[in-house]
Scaffold this motif. Structure first.
Motif, PDB file in Angstrom:
ATOM      1  N   SER A  93       0.870  -1.220  -0.050  1.00 22.40           N
ATOM      2  CA  SER A  93      -0.147  -0.026  -0.078  1.00 22.40           C
ATOM      3  C   SER A  93       0.991   1.165   0.176  1.00 22.40           C
ATOM      4  O   SER A  93       0.590   2.195  -0.630  1.00 22.40           O
ATOM      5  N   GLU A  94       2.075   1.140   0.516  1.00 22.06           N
ATOM      6  CA  GLU A  94       3.052   2.398   0.527  1.00 22.06           C
ATOM      7  C   GLU A  94       3.591   2.520  -0.832  1.00 22.06           C
ATOM      8  O   GLU A  94       3.643   3.674  -1.084  1.00 22.06           O
ATOM      9  N   ARG A  95       3.834   1.540  -1.498  1.00 23.83           N
ATOM     10  CA  ARG A  95       4.347   1.415  -2.784  1.00 23.83           C
ATOM     11  C   ARG A  95       3.222   2.112  -3.663  1.00 23.83           C
ATOM     12  O   ARG A  95       3.513   3.026  -4.645  1.00 23.83           O
ATOM     13  N   ARG A  96       1.952   1.480  -3.573  1.00 20.36           N
ATOM     14  CA  ARG A  96       0.827   2.018  -4.389  1.00 20.36           C
ATOM     15  C   ARG A  96       0.627   3.656  -4.279  1.00 20.36           C
ATOM     16  O   ARG A  96       0.810   4.280  -5.193  1.00 20.36           O
ATOM     17  N   ARG A  97       0.975   4.088  -3.169  1.00 21.46           N
ATOM     18  CA  ARG A  97       0.818   5.322  -2.503  1.00 21.46           C
ATOM     19  C   ARG A  97       1.830   6.345  -3.440  1.00 21.46           C
ATOM     20  O   ARG A  97       1.667   7.225  -4.064  1.00 21.46           O
ATOM     21  N   TRP A  98       3.227   5.735  -3.384  1.00 21.81           N
ATOM     22  CA  TRP A  98       4.239   6.736  -3.956  1.00 21.81           C
ATOM     23  C   TRP A  98       4.044   6.688  -5.445  1.00 21.81           C
ATOM     24  O   TRP A  98       4.376   7.501  -6.475  1.00 21.81           O
ATOM     25  N   LEU A  99       3.827   5.671  -6.207  1.00 23.80           N
ATOM     26  CA  LEU A  99       3.684   5.207  -7.301  1.00 23.80           C
ATOM     27  C   LEU A  99       2.388   6.163  -8.153  1.00 23.80           C
ATOM     28  O   LEU A  99       2.785   6.570  -9.148  1.00 23.80           O
ATOM     29  N   SER A 100       1.542   6.453  -7.247  1.00 26.86           N
ATOM     30  CA  SER A 100       0.276   7.132  -7.707  1.00 26.86           C
ATOM     31  C   SER A 100       0.869   8.583  -7.969  1.00 26.86           C
ATOM     32  O   SER A 100       0.599   9.208  -8.769  1.00 26.86           O
ATOM     33  N   ILE A 101       1.697   9.051  -6.661  1.00 23.45           N
ATOM     34  CA  ILE A 101       2.050  10.289  -6.500  1.00 23.45           C
ATOM     35  C   ILE A 101       2.851  10.742  -7.934  1.00 23.45           C
ATOM     36  O   ILE A 101       2.916  11.750  -8.524  1.00 23.45           O
ATOM     37  N   LEU A 102       3.775   9.710  -8.108  1.00 21.97           N
ATOM     38  CA  LEU A 102       4.860   9.939  -9.181  1.00 21.97           C
ATOM     39  C   LEU A 102       4.184   9.745 -10.665  1.00 21.97           C
ATOM     40  O   LEU A 102       4.340  10.790 -11.712  1.00 21.97           O
ATOM     41  N   ALA A 103       2.952   9.029 -10.683  1.00 24.91           N
ATOM     42  CA  ALA A 103       2.206   8.888 -11.928  1.00 24.91           C
ATOM     43  C   ALA A 103       1.410  10.347 -12.422  1.00 24.91           C
ATOM     44  O   ALA A 103       1.188  10.865 -13.432  1.00 24.91           O
ATOM     45  N   LYS A 104       0.553  10.858 -11.134  1.00 32.08           N
ATOM     46  CA  LYS A 104      -0.252  11.855 -11.323  1.00 32.08           C
ATOM     47  C   LYS A 104       0.483  13.420 -11.465  1.00 32.08           C
ATOM     48  O   LYS A 104      -0.082  14.278 -11.877  1.00 32.08           O
ATOM     49  N   ALA A 105       1.658  13.295 -11.069  1.00 36.74           N
ATOM     50  CA  ALA A 105       2.408  14.573 -10.828  1.00 36.74           C
ATOM     51  C   ALA A 105       2.586  15.076 -12.490  1.00 36.74           C
ATOM     52  O   ALA A 105       3.334  14.436 -13.382  1.00 36.74           O
ATOM     53  N   PRO A 106       2.687  16.364 -12.794  1.00 35.55           N
ATOM     54  CA  PRO A 106       3.033  16.761 -14.240  1.00 35.55           C
ATOM     55  C   PRO A 106       4.665  16.354 -14.544  1.00 35.55           C
ATOM     56  O   PRO A 106       5.394  16.574 -13.442  1.00 35.55           O
ATOM     57  N   SER A 107       4.619  15.969 -15.819  1.00 34.95           N
ATOM     58  CA  SER A 107       6.035  15.468 -16.256  1.00 34.95           C
ATOM     59  C   SER A 107       7.164  16.529 -15.723  1.00 34.95           C
ATOM     60  O   SER A 107       8.124  16.131 -15.171  1.00 34.95           O
ATOM     61  N   LYS A 108       6.807  18.008 -15.989  1.00 34.62           N
ATOM     62  CA  LYS A 108       7.909  19.007 -15.775  1.00 34.62           C
ATOM     63  C   LYS A 108       8.279  18.855 -14.189  1.00 34.62           C
ATOM     64  O   LYS A 108       9.482  19.170 -13.887  1.00 34.62           O
ATOM     65  N   ASP A 109       7.193  18.663 -13.281  1.00 35.04           N
ATOM     66  CA  ASP A 109       7.742  18.563 -12.029  1.00 35.04           C
ATOM     67  C   ASP A 109       8.461  17.732 -11.477  1.00 35.04           C
ATOM     68  O   ASP A 109       9.418  17.623 -10.779  1.00 35.04           O
ATOM     69  N   VAL A 110       8.065  16.430 -12.181  1.00 39.13           N
ATOM     70  CA  VAL A 110       8.872  15.287 -11.843  1.00 39.13           C
ATOM     71  C   VAL A 110      10.429  15.270 -12.296  1.00 39.13           C
ATOM     72  O   VAL A 110      11.461  15.163 -11.529  1.00 39.13           O
ATOM     73  N   ILE A 111      10.457  15.939 -13.497  1.00 39.84           N
ATOM     74  CA  ILE A 111      11.773  15.960 -13.907  1.00 39.84           C
ATOM     75  C   ILE A 111      12.660  17.248 -13.106  1.00 39.84           C
ATOM     76  O   ILE A 111      13.777  17.039 -13.083  1.00 39.84           O
TER      77      ILE A 111
END
Lengths: 367, 156
Positions: free
Chosen positions: B11-29
């Motif tokens: 459930s922890e991994r699901r949480r961070w994968l979700s955050i990483l997927a939903k963030a705009p690409s430019k913010d992640v980069i």
């Protein structure tokens, strides 16, 4: 007669396309429009292209709009063509619209719907007067949206959940978890299941569905619907990658959902109830979602009884709702049909000769 | 690993994968580029653009139907220290998917986790919460009370 291909004309075609590119750019004194500007400032055109192009990708839809010079059915065609080049990783879990982060939610039927009437960013109640400040050179000042002290609470109750305890509203229950029909992999089949129908309507042309919905409201097919709920907002998409074996969220999509209700007097085995029509689209496509819900409702009537109006005839509706197919078949008529025409010409000439001979014979007989 | 611990880890991994997927690409980069050190990794699966068929439910609550597709990019990496990570992110940004996979791998490593937990995952989660909150406040500001006009006969 089948279409017969022609050859030649390469140079003319190349030159026509060069001219098209020049026209697309227009007067170079005006700055070239960027895809990001289209994505942000023509966002409802983008939504329509994603919805009917059946591919959620805002940048792709904006690019298609630029390339097609704003011809949306052409942009939808480009999007559909692009999607065939990509592999499919699989299907998502069904999105849970009840969990939507709602930006807009109104019920025209039920004034006191729990959660309230939330207008969101809407054209409703605007005066439809042209705003010439938008034509002013340079940046138009905007005040920015008002933010309330207290944020809207999610998830917001759905119209179905509100009346669930009374059984007033027909419920859409989960039955078998069978794989739903997929129009992109299977040909249209009749009688169509509701899964096939909803997929076809979701990809269907907004104008066609709007007119069908309108025809049904005006009496061609008895639907007197009320809009029980429209909601617009963001929903997470969950997917189970093979390498993980559990569901993860892979992103968020903006959806518009519409629930239309109409009364059903019931029968011997069935208590009177409100029955429902359902509309769901990518992006903010409210006119489309409402039309889809009315047509879905009318088709459910058509399936139960003898279809008496075009909107209730599922073959008529589903075979003609796709604008890529419709546009392709209508517009192929402008491609060379020289052989067809030659055949028609010969036929008409022969028939005229025969007709003239008959006339002459009758005249002779009369004299 | 005990079942509870596995469920917790998932459930922890699901949480961070979700955050990483939903963030705009430019913010992640930008968050990734802002890291002082980035570990070496090898691509297990080079970033690949494809589609996921999005499903809805009939009537919002019933059986599934196919709504349409969305573009998705996936990637998988292995850190030199052995952890593997995956990224599945909406859109066609290959760099976004690869960074998501690298961060996923780092979050599974006790040593590397502190470097990304705050600067990437929590940072992205915070801006998502802020965006969500701003939208919810704007929506709340458009809440109305319609009232039905009651027609009354004038007396007499």
């Amino acid at each position: 007669m089948a279409y017969v291909a022609v050859k030649g004309g390469e140079k003319a075609i190349t030159n026509a396309h060069r001219w098209l590119a020049e026209d697309r750019r227009g007067d170079t004194a005006a700055p070239e429009i960027e895809v990001a500007q289209l994505r942000e400032q023509l966002s409802l055109a983008v939504d329509r292209v994603m919805s009917e192009g059946s591919c959620y990708d805002r940048d792709l839809a904006a690019l298609a709009i630029k390339q097609s010079r704003g011809d949306l059915p052409e942009a939808i065609f480009l999007t559909r063509a692009y999607r065939t080049t990509l592999p499919r990783f699989g299907a998502s879990l069904p999105v849970e619209t009840a969990q939507m982060a709602v930006r807009r939610r109104v019920s025209a039927a039920f004034k006191d719907i729990p959660g309230g009437q939330v207008l969101g960013p809407t054209f409703d109640y605007t005066h439809r007067l042209l705003d010439f400040t938008l034509a002013a050179d340079g940046e138009t000042p905007i005040d920015g949206a008002t933010q309330a002290d207290e944020a809207l609470a999610y998830p917001m109750p759905t119209i179905a959940s509100v009346f669930a305890h009374e059984d007033l509203l027909e419920a859409d229950a989960r039955t078998a978890e069978a794989e739903p029909f997929d129009l992109t992999r299977e040909p249209m089949a009749f009688p169509a299941g509701r899964d096939q129908r909803l997929q076809a309507l979701a990809r269907g042309d907004e104008g066609f569905l709007l007119s069908l919905a309108y025809s049904s409201q005006r009496g061609w097919g008895s639907t007197h619907p009320l809009c029980a709920e429209i909601r617009l907002g963001e929903v997470a998409v969950e997917f189970v990658p093979d390498e993980l074996g559990f569901a993860i969220e892979i992103g968020e999509v903006t959806l518009t959902e519409c629930q239309m209700i109409s009364t059903d007097a019931g029968g011997v085995d069935k208590a009177p109830q409100f029955t429902r029509g359902y509309g769901l689209t990518f992006g903010h496509c409210e006119r489309k979602a409402m039309s889809m819900a009315i047509v879905d409702r009318a088709l459910r009537d058509g399936a139960a009884n003898e279809a008496s109006a075009p909107v209730q005839d599922e073959e008529f509706v589903l075979y003609h709702s796709d604008n890529v197919e419709a546009s392709g078949f209508v517009q192929h008529l402008k491609l060379p049909h020289y052989v067809d025409f030659q055949a028609d010409l010969q036929l008409i000439r022969r028939l005229r000769r025969e007709h003239a001979a008959r006339e002459a014979a009758m005249k002779e007989a009369a004299e | 690993m005990a079942v509870e611990a596995l469920v917790e880890a998932t459930s922890e991994r699901r949480r961070w994968l979700s955050i990483l997927a939903k963030a705009p690409s430019k913010d992640v980069i930008a968050a990734w580029d802002g890291l002082a050190e980035r570990p070496a990794y090898k691509a297990l699966r080079a970033p690949e653009v494809g589609m996921v068929l999005v499903r809805g439910r009939m009537g919002g609550t019933g059986d599934a139907f196919n709504l349409g597709e969305m573009t998705v990019t996936r990637a998988a990496v292995r850190l030199d220290s052995g952890e593997t990570g995956i990224g599945y992110v909406a859109g066609r940004d290959r760099q976004h998917a690869e960074i998501a996979a690298a961060v996923d791998a780092m979050m599974q490593s006790a040593n590397l986790r502190p470097a990304v937990e705050g600067a990437v995952v929590a940072h992205l989660a915070r801006s998502q919460d802020e965006r969500r909150d701003a939208a919810a406040r704007k929506a709340a500001a458009t809440k109305v009370d319609f009232f039905t006009m009651v027609r009354t006969r004038s007396p007499g």
